[in-house]
Enzyme design. Sequence first.
Site, PDB file in Angstrom:
ATOM      1  N   ASN A  91      89.162 -48.701  32.279  1.00 24.96           N
ATOM      2  CA  ASN A  91      89.287 -47.593  33.225  1.00 24.96           C
ATOM      3  C   ASN A  91      88.536 -47.872  34.523  1.00 24.96           C
ATOM      4  O   ASN A  91      87.582 -48.651  34.542  1.00 24.96           O
ATOM      5  CB  ASN A  91      88.721 -46.301  32.619  1.00 24.96           C
ATOM      6  CG  ASN A  91      89.526 -45.824  31.430  1.00 24.96           C
ATOM      7  OD1 ASN A  91      90.681 -45.431  31.569  1.00 24.96           O
ATOM      8  ND2 ASN A  91      88.928 -45.850  30.254  1.00 24.96           N
TER       9      ASN A  91
ATOM     10  N   ASP B  86      78.300 -54.391  36.364  1.00 23.37           N
ATOM     11  CA  ASP B  86      78.075 -53.115  35.680  1.00 23.37           C
ATOM     12  C   ASP B  86      76.739 -53.108  34.953  1.00 23.37           C
ATOM     13  O   ASP B  86      76.048 -52.080  34.888  1.00 23.37           O
ATOM     14  CB  ASP B  86      79.217 -52.800  34.716  1.00 23.37           C
ATOM     15  CG  ASP B  86      79.429 -53.905  33.673  1.00 23.37           C
ATOM     16  OD1 ASP B  86      79.103 -55.078  33.957  1.00 23.37           O
ATOM     17  OD2 ASP B  86      79.948 -53.584  32.591  1.00 23.37           O
TER      18      ASP B  86
ATOM     19  N   THR C 235      84.801 -50.961  26.497  1.00 20.59           N
ATOM     20  CA  THR C 235      85.657 -51.924  25.817  1.00 20.59           C
ATOM     21  C   THR C 235      84.804 -52.897  25.011  1.00 20.59           C
ATOM     22  O   THR C 235      85.163 -53.301  23.903  1.00 20.59           O
ATOM     23  CB  THR C 235      86.512 -52.692  26.844  1.00 20.59           C
ATOM     24  OG1 THR C 235      87.245 -51.745  27.631  1.00 20.59           O
ATOM     25  CG2 THR C 235      87.485 -53.616  26.157  1.00 20.59           C
TER      26      THR C 235
END
Length: 256
Positions: free
Chosen positions: A11, A110, A133
């Site tokens: 996403n 991230d 994920t």
Amino acid sequence: MILAIDIGNSNIVFGVMDMDGKSVFNSRIKTDSSRTADQYAIDFKNILELYGADKNAINGGIISSVVPPVLNAVRQAVKIVTGIEPLVVGPGIKTGLNILMDNPAQVGSDLIVTAVAALSLYKPPVIIIDMGTATTIEVVDKNKNYIGGCICPGVKTSLDALSGKTAQLPYISLSDPKNPIGKNTIDCMRSGIIYGSAAMIDGLIDYFEEELGSKTQRVATGGISSKIIPYCKNKIDVCENLLMQGLFTIYKKNKK
């Protein structure tokens, strides 16, 4: 207002924050490397309108990405909609984080962003769990050094593999298990996924703290964290907005 975007494997989180770092709204769209900048621009424009946010009030933007093929399209989309060239978390961006890794350039943006956010909220050492994920568990030591961690299959990734690779195990929802010891196939699968993931996190925290030689603060984020963390035996805070907070912190460090 500041536009903060995180491009993940599954996403894209699209958020707007005020100048004090408070979230105005967060939205999610599916990551799709086949989409063009114009297609993403339509999505962003529609999301801003959906939440009643004035695109002309956005005066800055920042993006982190673990999907390189999507980054340029999203960056161009932001410029199309707002006229702003967003910052991109990567080489040349100040984070205030000392990365003690074999190859610092390989650390996902991230992970850097969530570590920066955790340091703004907690006194180190701190363990950060990001459940997407993949499930990543990273460590910042008492001297505020990013010293590494581990990467595990994500909860839904594991569940999809379990159901997809076995002929008699169905696809199931991530509902709460009734008990650790399941009494039928579906309950056994839920127990294995929920309690198994919680036990993995607990065990890795124990290993990490043993290696550090001290207890740590712990914080979890990611869409699935609120489903798993309540089953952990260690005390772990859940902060679903951690990544957005980290992006805002990095933006402030780099704005002119």
